[in-house]
Design a protein around this motif. Structure first.
Motif, PDB file in Angstrom:
ATOM      1  N   PRO A 127       0.774  -0.999   0.035  1.00 18.70           N
ATOM      2  CA  PRO A 127      -0.020  -0.066   0.045  1.00 18.70           C
ATOM      3  C   PRO A 127       0.775   1.106   0.010  1.00 18.70           C
ATOM      4  O   PRO A 127       0.495   2.427  -0.554  1.00 18.70           O
ATOM      5  N   LYS A 128       2.023   1.383   0.493  1.00 14.89           N
ATOM      6  CA  LYS A 128       2.856   2.572   0.505  1.00 14.89           C
ATOM      7  C   LYS A 128       3.264   2.706  -0.633  1.00 14.89           C
ATOM      8  O   LYS A 128       3.278   3.804  -1.042  1.00 14.89           O
ATOM      9  N   ARG A 129       3.923   1.722  -1.356  1.00 12.24           N
ATOM     10  CA  ARG A 129       4.257   1.991  -2.714  1.00 12.24           C
ATOM     11  C   ARG A 129       3.417   2.644  -3.548  1.00 12.24           C
ATOM     12  O   ARG A 129       3.571   3.274  -4.522  1.00 12.24           O
ATOM     13  N   CYS A 130       2.219   1.787  -3.798  1.00  9.24           N
ATOM     14  CA  CYS A 130       0.864   2.077  -4.592  1.00  9.24           C
ATOM     15  C   CYS A 130       0.447   3.655  -4.280  1.00  9.24           C
ATOM     16  O   CYS A 130       0.340   4.350  -5.353  1.00  9.24           O
ATOM     17  N   LEU A 131       0.537   4.056  -2.960  1.00  5.93           N
ATOM     18  CA  LEU A 131      -0.072   5.446  -2.727  1.00  5.93           C
ATOM     19  C   LEU A 131       1.309   6.365  -3.147  1.00  5.93           C
ATOM     20  O   LEU A 131       0.968   7.374  -3.776  1.00  5.93           O
ATOM     21  N   ALA A 132       2.512   6.057  -2.941  1.00  7.20           N
ATOM     22  CA  ALA A 132       3.764   6.995  -3.219  1.00  7.20           C
ATOM     23  C   ALA A 132       3.461   7.174  -4.808  1.00  7.20           C
ATOM     24  O   ALA A 132       3.790   8.246  -5.298  1.00  7.20           O
ATOM     25  N   LEU A 133       3.321   6.236  -5.545  1.00  7.95           N
ATOM     26  CA  LEU A 133       3.046   6.450  -7.227  1.00  7.95           C
ATOM     27  C   LEU A 133       1.752   7.171  -7.359  1.00  7.95           C
ATOM     28  O   LEU A 133       1.985   8.098  -8.318  1.00  7.95           O
TER      29      LEU A 133
END
Length: 478
Positions: A127-133
């Motif tokens: 979830p952190k990486r998806c939100l970062a994108l």
């Protein structure tokens, strides 16, 4: 159509605040403490010295933007003073360091946003990486609306970040004034702690200087500054001392509430600080911090896109990257930096990302100062609205040498070899670049197709003395 000179003294100050105060003050305290061997006195001293070093270096670099007041001034200055190969090398390095910085900020921002949903345990990586994108691409859209939209957004976000940092600072001061043993214990025996060696001090400086790495924003967009010879140095002298005071007070507040071990084990130091002081305020603090980091990322994209824009005008990148949309923004250059950053978001090891990006930044700053000295010797009559004292120039070179060479000499690691190989590969790419025929009919057809697809057109920057070589492209596309 061309870039607009729409930023005056006030907006310049806002941009420096926004570009400087971002991810650094929320993640760097962890790295500075770690490499200071958890020594509170050394840690705070490093933050104070970092402020002085940044002011010296920034005022030295201000001469670049005032002598050549155009966007991407650092790149153009290196090409003018040290030649095309060195300018391409700086472009090669920044095409990687800007995405590294943006990836660091994107991951940190997603951590601060998601962490309140996972109280008491770390947030999952996916979830952190998806939100970062998602955050990354949304700020790309903001930048394509032009510099006026960016500065309007920065004015609002700067108020939010200053409010959050002032709240953290004042809370720490109040806790120390009350004099509770738990809060003052870390400062009473600070001088008795273990002292770090020279290589660890250099690493600690790299972590602290990351928090100041956005101070060159006005030099990067000097072509959009009103009266750059006066406003650039004046804004730096006005803003940087205030930022230094805020950083010191925030670090004191962190240490008044959290132990050094708690700080270095926290992914989100400010959220951990809030959770221990006023748990009910965690959402407010998280929102303020998120706004702060987002605005800092917006400035990074602004700066990086202008470098790509100028390199394209000078023929070292495809000409499509120097074309402007209806908002006088190099939207293709913005898209390029967003795509590169999306690729970089593959790791959450923020300390390593900071180390690599800051090493590269200070290596390039050393090259800028060498070029400045060479140009002063070769072209002493060149108009210079602002001329930095020579001791500042030599001091910047010494700082650059210390920060880049000390880790290599005192504690060499395999990744340092990788870094040297990476720089050498940039020279190889330059050799390949100058032997490519970029003016083939196929290349022009691809450029014209992209130009029509994204509705962009070549700028009219001939009055600034930049060789755009766009007449052939215009006639071909017609």
């Amino acid at each position: 159509m061309q870039l607009l000179r729409a930023i005056g003294f006030f907006r310049g100050n806002i941009l420096i605040f926004s570009a400087t105060i971002g991810a650094g003050i929320f993640v760097s305290p962890k790295g500075v403490l770690k490499y200071s061997s958890l020594n509170v006195a050394v840690s705070l001293s490093i933050w104070a010295v970092c402020a002085v070093l940044t002011l010296i270096s920034s005022l030295s670099h201000a001469e670049l933007g005032t002598t050549f007041p155009r966007s991407g001034a650092q790149y153009y200055f290196l090409k003018r003073s040290l030649g095309s190969s060195v300018a391409f090398l700086s472009l090669w390095i920044k095409l990687f360091t800007h995405p590294l910085r943006l990836a660091t900020e994107s991951l940190l921002l997603s951590t601060y946003t998601i962490q309140p949903f996972y109280a008491g345990c770390p947030a999952p990586e996916l979830p952190k990486r998806c939100l970062a994108l998602a955050i990354l691409w949304s700020l790309g859209l903001v930048n394509t609306r032009g510099v006026r939209t960016v500065t309007w957004f920065q004015t609002i976000s700067t108020l939010a970040k200053i409010t959050v940092l002032c709240f953290i600072s004042l809370t720490g001061i109040v806790l120390l004034a009350i004099g509770e043993k738990e809060n003052v214990a870390r400062f009473e025996n600070a001088l008795d702690a273990e002292l770090p060696d020279v290589s660890r001090i250099a690493e600690a400086f790299l972590q602290g200087l990351f928090a100041y790495s956005g101070t060159s924003i006005l030099i990067s967009i000097a072509g959009e500054i009103k009266n750059p010879g006066e406003n650039i140095p004046k804004s730096l002298i006005t803003v940087l001392p205030m930022v230094a005071v805020i950083y010191l007070l925030v670090n004191v507040s962190y240490l008044a509430v959290l132990t050094p071990k708690e700080i270095i084990s926290a992914d989100a130091v400010a959220v951990t600080w809030t959770d221990k002081i006023i748990p009910s305020m965690q959402w407010v603090i998280s929102f303020g911090i998120s706004t702060s980091i987002f605005s800092n990322m917006c400035c990074t994209v602004l700066s990086a896109s202008r470098m790509i824009y100028t390199a394209s005008q000078e023929g070292q990148l495809p000409s499509i990257f120097s074309m402007l949309n209806n908002h006088s923004c190099p939207s293709m250059a913005v898209g390029q930096i967003i795509i590169l950053t999306s690729i970089v978001i593959i790791t959450s090891d923020l300390i390593n990302l900071i180390r690599y990006s800051v090493l590269a930044i200070w290596f390039l700053r050393g090259l800028h100062m060498i070029g400045l000295l060479k140009l002063r010797y070769q072209e002493p009559s060149l108009p210079r609205p602002y001329k930095v004292p020579l001791p500042f120039v030599f001091g910047s070179i010494a700082i650059s040498l210390f920060l880049t060479l000390t880790p290599l000499i005192r504690a060499p690691k395999l990744e340092h070899i990788y870094g040297l190989v990476f720089i050498c590969s940039g020279l190889l790419c330059y050799w390949i670049h100058i032997h490519l025929n970029q003016h083939s009919v196929c290349f022009f057809k691809i450029t014209c197709s992209l130009q029509l697809l994204f509705n962009v057109s070549p700028p009219e920057d001939h009055d600034e003395g930049i060789s755009t070589s766009k007449k052939d492209l215009k006639s071909f596309c017609k």
